[in-house]
Design an enzyme around this catalytic site. Structure first.
Site, mmCIF file in Angstrom:
data_model
loop_
_atom_site.group_PDB
_atom_site.id
_atom_site.type_symbol
_atom_site.label_atom_id
_atom_site.label_comp_id
_atom_site.label_asym_id
_atom_site.label_seq_id
_atom_site.Cartn_x
_atom_site.Cartn_y
_atom_site.Cartn_z
ATOM 1 N N CYS A 47 0.663 -1.240 -0.028
ATOM 2 C CA CYS A 47 -0.206 -0.083 -0.072
ATOM 3 C C CYS A 47 0.830 1.284 -0.140
ATOM 4 O O CYS A 47 0.668 2.279 -0.604
ATOM 5 C CB CYS A 47 -1.012 0.103 1.044
ATOM 6 S SG CYS A 47 -0.187 0.097 2.708
ATOM 7 N N HIS A 64 -2.776 1.114 6.687
ATOM 8 C CA HIS A 64 -2.937 1.216 5.179
ATOM 9 C C HIS A 64 -2.690 2.687 4.848
ATOM 10 O O HIS A 64 -2.708 3.755 5.620
ATOM 11 C CB HIS A 64 -4.566 0.929 4.946
ATOM 12 C CG HIS A 64 -4.726 1.261 3.227
ATOM 13 N ND1 HIS A 64 -4.174 0.201 2.363
ATOM 14 C CD2 HIS A 64 -5.644 1.763 2.687
ATOM 15 C CE1 HIS A 64 -4.345 0.529 1.412
ATOM 16 N NE2 HIS A 64 -5.333 1.357 1.430
ATOM 17 N N ASP A 105 -7.413 5.483 -4.258
ATOM 18 C CA ASP A 105 -6.433 4.144 -3.808
ATOM 19 C C ASP A 105 -6.082 3.340 -4.798
ATOM 20 O O ASP A 105 -7.073 2.794 -5.473
ATOM 21 C CB ASP A 105 -7.319 3.500 -2.620
ATOM 22 C CG ASP A 105 -6.269 2.426 -1.761
ATOM 23 O OD1 ASP A 105 -5.185 2.195 -1.925
ATOM 24 O OD2 ASP A 105 -6.879 2.065 -0.622
#
Length: 184
Positions: free
Chosen positions: A94, A152, A175
Site C-alpha cells: 500500500c 493502510h 486508492d
C-alpha cells in the site's frame, strides 16, 4: 523537478485501458482531475494485467524480485517500469502504490497527499460491518471473507466536484492498492 517523469506519466495515460478503448474520449477528459485520478489509480495497479506499474504482493518470498520495504522512492519504480517495456514492477504494497500514485498525480499537476491509518479493514460482503467469528472457547475462526490489517496508506487529491456540488469540493480519496480484481 520530476526527473524526466513527465514523459513516463503521459505514456501511462496513453497505455491505459481508457485510452485504448476510446482515444478521443480519453484525451478530451484529461482536464478533469477526477477522471485522471481514476485512470492513474487503475494504471498504478498492475494486478489486472493492463500494463500497470506495480504488482502487489503481501506474503511469501520476495527473493526473485524487490521486497516492497526496500524501495526508497517512486522515480526508480517508474523508470524500471519504462525500462522493462511497461511490464509491472515486482513488488509493491500500500505505501508503495500510494507513493507512486502521489508522484504521478503531482507530476500531472494535481495536488496530492498521502494518508495513513491504523487498524484498517475491508468489508468484502458490503454489509457495513467487519465480521469476525469465534468458537465456544473464544478462539478466532478464519471463516470471514472480510479482512483486517495493522495499517493502510492511500492518497487524497484536491479538486472541485461539479458533479456532486460545492460542498464536496476539496480532498478526494484515491486508492491504487489492489484489494480485489477490477471489473474494468
Amino acid at each position: 523537478q520530476f526527473q524526466d517523469l513527465l514523459n513516463i506519466c503521459l505514456t501511462m495515460l496513453d497505455l491505459s485501458l481508457y485510452y485504448r478503448q476510446d482515444p478521443a474520449m480519453d484525451v478530451s477528459r484529461r482536464g478533469d482531475p477526477k477522471y485522471v485520478g481514476r485512470v492513474i489509480s487503475s494504471m498504478i495497479n498492475g494486478n489486472d494485467n493492463d500494463n500497470g506499474v506495480l504488482l502487489g504482493k503481501w506474503q511469501g518470498s520476495f527473493h526473485s524480485h524487490e521486497n516492497p520495504s526496500r524501495w526508497d522512492g517512486s522515480v526508480v519504480i517508474l523508470k524500471k517500469w519504462r525500462q522493462d517495456n511497461y511490464r509491472p514492477v515486482q513488488y509493491g504494497q500500500c505505501w508503495v502504490f500510494a507513493g507512486v500514485m502521489c508522484t504521478v498525480l503531482r507530476c500531472l499537476g494535481i495536488p496530492t497527499r498521502l494518508v495513513s491509518n491504523f487498524n484498517s479493514a475491508h468489508d468484502v460482503d458490503r454489509n457495513l460491518s467487519i465480521d469476525k467469528y469465534y468458537d465456544s472457547s473464544g478462539r478466532s475462526l478464519n471463516i470471514s471473507k472480510d479482512s483486517t490489517w495493522d495499517y493502510h496508506v492511500w492518497n487524497e487529491s484536491w479538486f472541485i466536484r461539479p458533479d456532486l456540488g460545492r460542498s464536496y469540493n476539496g480532498w478526494q480519496v484515491l486508492d491504487a492498492t489492489p484489494q480485489e480484481q477490477s471489473r474494468g
